[in-house]
Design a protein around this motif. Sequence first.
Motif, PDB file in Angstrom:
ATOM      1  N   TRP A  12      29.317 -16.714  40.335  1.00 23.15           N
ATOM      2  CA  TRP A  12      29.738 -16.438  38.961  1.00 23.15           C
ATOM      3  C   TRP A  12      29.413 -17.605  38.036  1.00 23.15           C
ATOM      4  N   VAL A  13      29.478 -18.842  38.534  1.00 21.08           N
ATOM      5  CA  VAL A  13      29.127 -20.002  37.707  1.00 21.08           C
ATOM      6  C   VAL A  13      27.629 -19.998  37.422  1.00 21.08           C
ATOM      7  N   ALA A  14      26.836 -19.763  38.448  1.00 14.63           N
ATOM      8  CA  ALA A  14      25.380 -19.747  38.274  1.00 14.63           C
ATOM      9  C   ALA A  14      24.952 -18.630  37.330  1.00 14.63           C
ATOM     10  N   SER A  15      25.584 -17.456  37.429  1.00 16.79           N
ATOM     11  CA  SER A  15      25.194 -16.348  36.556  1.00 16.79           C
ATOM     12  C   SER A  15      25.570 -16.623  35.106  1.00 16.79           C
ATOM     13  N   LEU A  16      26.743 -17.220  34.869  1.00 21.69           N
ATOM     14  CA  LEU A  16      27.115 -17.548  33.489  1.00 21.69           C
ATOM     15  C   LEU A  16      26.229 -18.649  32.916  1.00 21.69           C
ATOM     16  N   LEU A  17      25.893 -19.632  33.732  1.00 21.56           N
ATOM     17  CA  LEU A  17      24.978 -20.678  33.262  1.00 21.56           C
ATOM     18  C   LEU A  17      23.610 -20.101  32.937  1.00 21.56           C
ATOM     19  N   ALA A  18      23.140 -19.162  33.754  1.00 15.45           N
ATOM     20  CA  ALA A  18      21.843 -18.532  33.485  1.00 15.45           C
ATOM     21  C   ALA A  18      21.906 -17.713  32.206  1.00 15.45           C
ATOM     22  N   LEU A  19      23.014 -17.031  31.998  1.00 12.39           N
ATOM     23  CA  LEU A  19      23.146 -16.163  30.832  1.00 12.39           C
ATOM     24  C   LEU A  19      23.209 -16.957  29.529  1.00 12.39           C
ATOM     25  N   PHE A  20      23.963 -18.059  29.527  1.00 10.71           N
ATOM     26  CA  PHE A  20      24.183 -18.784  28.277  1.00 10.71           C
ATOM     27  C   PHE A  20      23.316 -20.035  28.107  1.00 10.71           C
ATOM     28  N   LEU A  21      22.928 -20.693  29.184  1.00 10.65           N
ATOM     29  CA  LEU A  21      22.135 -21.924  29.083  1.00 10.65           C
ATOM     30  C   LEU A  21      20.859 -21.847  29.914  1.00 10.65           C
ATOM     31  N   GLY A  22      20.446 -20.639  30.241  1.00  8.00           N
ATOM     32  CA  GLY A  22      19.300 -20.452  31.125  1.00  8.00           C
ATOM     33  C   GLY A  22      17.988 -20.942  30.565  1.00  8.00           C
ATOM     34  N   MET A  23      17.820 -20.883  29.261  1.00  8.52           N
ATOM     35  CA  MET A  23      16.554 -21.322  28.664  1.00  8.52           C
ATOM     36  C   MET A  23      16.285 -22.803  28.945  1.00  8.52           C
ATOM     37  N   MET A  24      17.343 -23.569  29.130  1.00  5.04           N
ATOM     38  CA  MET A  24      17.190 -24.991  29.421  1.00  5.04           C
ATOM     39  C   MET A  24      17.175 -25.277  30.912  1.00  5.04           C
ATOM     40  N   GLY A  25      17.288 -24.247  31.738  1.00  4.13           N
ATOM     41  CA  GLY A  25      17.227 -24.417  33.181  1.00  4.13           C
ATOM     42  C   GLY A  25      18.497 -24.965  33.804  1.00  4.13           C
ATOM     43  N   ILE A  26      19.611 -24.886  33.093  1.00  2.00           N
ATOM     44  CA  ILE A  26      20.854 -25.480  33.575  1.00  2.00           C
ATOM     45  C   ILE A  26      21.333 -24.797  34.858  1.00  2.00           C
ATOM     46  N   HIS A  27      21.126 -23.499  34.971  1.00  2.00           N
ATOM     47  CA  HIS A  27      21.546 -22.797  36.186  1.00  2.00           C
ATOM     48  C   HIS A  27      20.777 -23.281  37.405  1.00  2.00           C
ATOM     49  N   ARG A  28      19.530 -23.644  37.203  1.00  2.00           N
ATOM     50  CA  ARG A  28      18.740 -24.163  38.328  1.00  2.00           C
ATOM     51  C   ARG A  28      19.152 -25.596  38.679  1.00  2.00           C
ATOM     52  N   PHE A  29      19.535 -26.395  37.678  1.00  2.00           N
ATOM     53  CA  PHE A  29      20.101 -27.711  37.982  1.00  2.00           C
ATOM     54  C   PHE A  29      21.359 -27.542  38.821  1.00  2.00           C
ATOM     55  N   TYR A  30      22.202 -26.586  38.466  1.00  2.00           N
ATOM     56  CA  TYR A  30      23.433 -26.319  39.206  1.00  2.00           C
ATOM     57  C   TYR A  30      23.143 -25.954  40.666  1.00  2.00           C
ATOM     58  N   LEU A  31      22.078 -25.194  40.881  1.00  2.00           N
ATOM     59  CA  LEU A  31      21.728 -24.772  42.238  1.00  2.00           C
ATOM     60  C   LEU A  31      20.965 -25.838  43.014  1.00  2.00           C
ATOM     61  N   GLY A  32      20.638 -26.956  42.369  1.00  2.00           N
ATOM     62  CA  GLY A  32      19.926 -28.036  43.049  1.00  2.00           C
ATOM     63  C   GLY A  32      18.426 -27.899  43.019  1.00  2.00           C
ATOM     64  N   ARG A  33      17.921 -26.954  42.271  1.00  2.00           N
ATOM     65  CA  ARG A  33      16.470 -26.753  42.153  1.00  2.00           C
ATOM     66  C   ARG A  33      15.969 -27.582  40.966  1.00  2.00           C
TER      67      ARG A  33
END
Length: 86
Positions: A12-33
């Motif tokens: 749920w954290v990764a999906s919300l980060l992708a939805l709101f801050l995904g353009m900056m790649g924040i969800h991928r930083f969260y996942l360690g990528r």
Amino acid sequence: MNENLISEKKKWVASLLALFLGMMGIHRFYLGRNASSAVMLVVFVLGVLFPIVGWAFLIVEVIIVWIDFFRILCDSLKDAYNLKLR
């Protein structure tokens, strides 16, 4: 091998980060990528700074973010250690 292991990262954290801050790649930083997220961040900054040609990069990023969002929801996108999200 690691089919039964589950990441400490939450879906749920990764999906919300992708939805709101995904353009900056924040969800991928969260996942360690970090490599792909750094590329997304650089492309986002260049797209904003140079809007005449950058809009094409931003459109591609929107498509990538939506794909990532649905991959997170479908348990297809995993963390940096190839573990399923919690």
